[in-house]
Design a protein around this motif. Sequence first.
Motif, short mmCIF file in Angstrom:
data_model
loop_
_atom_site.label_atom_id
_atom_site.label_comp_id
_atom_site.label_asym_id
_atom_site.label_seq_id
_atom_site.Cartn_x
_atom_site.Cartn_y
_atom_site.Cartn_z
N HIS A 102 0.84 -1.20 0.00
CA HIS A 102 0.00 0.00 0.00
C HIS A 102 0.88 1.24 0.00
N ILE A 103 0.38 2.29 -0.65
CA ILE A 103 1.11 3.57 -0.65
C ILE A 103 0.22 4.67 -0.09
N GLN A 104 0.81 5.45 0.81
CA GLN A 104 0.16 6.67 1.27
C GLN A 104 0.93 7.85 0.68
N LEU A 105 0.25 8.59 -0.19
CA LEU A 105 0.88 9.70 -0.90
C LEU A 105 0.44 11.01 -0.26
N SER A 106 1.41 11.84 0.09
CA SER A 106 1.08 13.11 0.74
C SER A 106 0.61 14.13 -0.30
N LEU A 107 -0.21 15.04 0.15
CA LEU A 107 -0.74 16.08 -0.74
C LEU A 107 -0.62 17.42 -0.03
N GLN A 108 0.12 18.36 -0.62
CA GLN A 108 0.31 19.68 0.01
C GLN A 108 -0.68 20.72 -0.49
N GLY A 109 -1.39 20.38 -1.55
CA GLY A 109 -2.37 21.29 -2.13
C GLY A 109 -2.94 20.65 -3.37
N VAL A 110 -4.00 21.23 -3.95
CA VAL A 110 -4.64 20.63 -5.11
C VAL A 110 -4.20 21.27 -6.43
N ASP A 111 -3.28 22.23 -6.35
CA ASP A 111 -2.70 22.76 -7.58
C ASP A 111 -1.23 23.07 -7.34
N ALA A 112 -0.49 23.24 -8.43
CA ALA A 112 0.96 23.40 -8.32
C ALA A 112 1.32 24.66 -7.53
N GLU A 113 0.53 25.71 -7.71
CA GLU A 113 0.86 26.97 -7.03
C GLU A 113 0.91 26.76 -5.52
N MET A 114 -0.18 26.19 -4.97
CA MET A 114 -0.25 25.97 -3.52
C MET A 114 0.71 24.87 -3.08
N ALA A 115 0.67 23.72 -3.77
CA ALA A 115 1.42 22.56 -3.31
C ALA A 115 2.93 22.83 -3.33
N ASP A 116 3.40 23.44 -4.39
CA ASP A 116 4.85 23.67 -4.49
C ASP A 116 5.32 24.74 -3.51
N ARG A 117 4.44 25.69 -3.22
CA ARG A 117 4.81 26.73 -2.25
C ARG A 117 4.87 26.14 -0.84
N ILE A 118 3.87 25.34 -0.47
CA ILE A 118 3.86 24.74 0.88
C ILE A 118 5.00 23.73 1.00
N GLY A 119 5.19 22.91 -0.02
CA GLY A 119 6.26 21.91 0.04
C GLY A 119 7.65 22.50 -0.14
N GLY A 120 7.70 23.73 -0.63
CA GLY A 120 9.00 24.37 -0.84
C GLY A 120 9.81 23.67 -1.92
N TYR A 121 9.10 23.10 -2.93
CA TYR A 121 9.79 22.30 -3.94
C TYR A 121 9.10 22.50 -5.28
N ARG A 122 9.74 23.26 -6.16
CA ARG A 122 9.14 23.55 -7.45
C ARG A 122 9.05 22.29 -8.31
N GLY A 123 7.91 22.06 -8.91
CA GLY A 123 7.72 20.87 -9.74
C GLY A 123 7.24 19.67 -8.95
N GLY A 124 7.14 19.81 -7.64
CA GLY A 124 6.74 18.68 -6.80
C GLY A 124 5.33 18.19 -7.09
N PHE A 125 4.41 19.13 -7.34
CA PHE A 125 3.02 18.72 -7.57
C PHE A 125 2.89 17.93 -8.87
N ALA A 126 3.54 18.43 -9.93
CA ALA A 126 3.47 17.73 -11.22
C ALA A 126 4.05 16.32 -11.09
N ARG A 127 5.16 16.24 -10.36
CA ARG A 127 5.79 14.94 -10.14
C ARG A 127 4.84 14.00 -9.40
N LYS A 128 4.19 14.55 -8.38
CA LYS A 128 3.29 13.76 -7.55
C LYS A 128 2.12 13.23 -8.38
#
Lengths: 373, 97
Positions: free
Chosen positions: A120-146
Motif C-alpha cells: 500500500h502507498i500513502q501519498l502526501s498532498l500539500q495542495g490541489v494545484d501546483a501553485e499551492m502545493a509547491d509553495r507549501i512543500g517548498g519544492y518547485r515541480g513537486g506537484f506535477a511529479r506527484k
Amino acid sequence: MNTQAQPEPAAAVQARPPMAMLAELTHRCPLSCPYCSNPLELAAKASELGAADWATIFAQAAEIGVLQVHLSGGEPASRRDLEEIVGAAHAVDLYTNLITSGVGLTERRLDALVDNGLEHIQLSLQGVDAEMADRIGGYRGGFARKMQVADWIARREIPLTLNAVMHKQNLDRLPDTIELAVELGARRLEVATVQFHGWATRNRAALMPTRAQAREASRIVAEARERLRGVLVIDYVTADHHAEYPKPCMGGWGSTGFNVTPDGRVMPCHAAHTIPGLVFEQAPGTHLGDIWRHSAAFNAFRGFDWMQEPCRSCDRKTRDFGGCRCQAMAFAGDARATDPVCIKSPLHARLQEAAEADAAAEGAELVYRTSPA
Amino acid sequence: MTAPAATLPETARPRLLRGVRTKFDRVRDTWVLLAPERTLKLDQIGHAILSETNGERSFGEIVDRLAATYNAPRDRIAEDAGRFLASLIDRRMAEAR
C-alpha cells in the motif's frame, strides 16, 4: 546482537502486544514542509541505520506482535536501499505501507517495490494545484511529479491513500481535495488538519485554521462520507485547538504502536523527545520486546496511575487517555497535566485564545523545514 | 446518495481487494484482516466467511457452503455474511462483481 527478549518481572502496567510500527528510515527529504512532524533536530545521514539493522528490527517487531509497518521519513524514497528494506519487512510477513511524497519514485522503482512485497502507498498532498502545493512543500515541480506518480500507482492498481495536510491556507479547497482523491482512484483520504508539534510550532500564525474553517471542514467531511460511501473512505483529524476534548493520542501512550527514528531510537510517538527526562533505548541492539515491556519511557504514561486531576477522576479517561502528553508538556510545562485542549484544563481558555489570535493573523511568512546534515 | 447495503445479491461475487489479506496472528492466537492502515480482528464466523470468499463463488454459493459446513439455518448465515461483506465493501476492503 540481542535477539532474545529477556524474561523479566511484570511491568507496573501490563502492555498488550503492539499492532504497528512507524519506521522513520531517514530524515532527508526533497520537500521542506513547514509543518513537518520530524523533530527540529534532524538525524544526520551518517547516523542512519543500514538495511541489515532494519531487517533485524522488523524480525523483532513481528516476533512481538507487530502486524503493520509504516515506512516513513523524511522521504523514504531518498534511500537507495528502500527496495531492500521493503523486502526485509515483507520477508517476516509485516503488512508494508509506504508513506511518501512521491518525489524520488520512478516506474522502475515502483515495480521493484511491488515485487519486493509493498502492499500500500500513502501519498502526501500539500495542495490541489501546483501553485499551492509547491509553495507549501517548498519544492518547485513537486506537484506535477506527484500527479505523475499517482498515475503510475493507479496504472499498477496499487492500493492508494492520499494524505492531505490541511491548514489555514488550504482548508477552503477541501471539496477540491476530496474530488482529486476520487479522480486519482484513491480508496482512502486522510484529511489531516495540521497538528502543532515539530516544525508546525514555528508556523502557528501561518497555519492555524479559524474556528469557522474547522467547523466547515467537519461539515464537508460528514457530507462527503455519506455521498462517497463505498467509493472513498475518509479519515479525519480535526483541528484540536478549537475542540472541547482532546484527541486520544496514539490510542493511549505505549498501547498500540511505536516509532523508530533513523538512528534507531525507539519512542512511543514521534514527538516524545520533547518531554524532558525520557530516555529512549536503541534498536536493534536492545530487543524491541525488552523496550516495549520495560522501557521507562514507554511505562511513563501507560494505564491511568500517572494521571493527576482532573484526568484521574474523569470518566472520559478510558476514551481519550488525558489527550496528548507532548501537548501537555508544551503548554502546561508538565507532561502529566491534562491536555490543555480539554475544557477541564485550567489552560483551556488560554490555548483557545492563542489559537484564535494565530488564526486571525495575516501575512505570516512560512518558516520551512531545513535539511539534515 | 447510496444507503449502506445491508446485504449482497445472491448472484454477486465478492472478493477482497488487493492490499487486503487475512493472516493468522500467532502472538494473539487469532485470525486478523490486514488492510491499508487498518487491522480487524476476525472472529470464527468472519474468518469462515472470508475463507469461502474468492471472487469466483457467488454470495449464494458462499452461504450454501457455510450453512452446510456449520449445519446452521441458511437465513441466519445469509444475514451474518451479508452484513459482514457489505461492511467490508463500504470500507473499501472488498468488492462484489
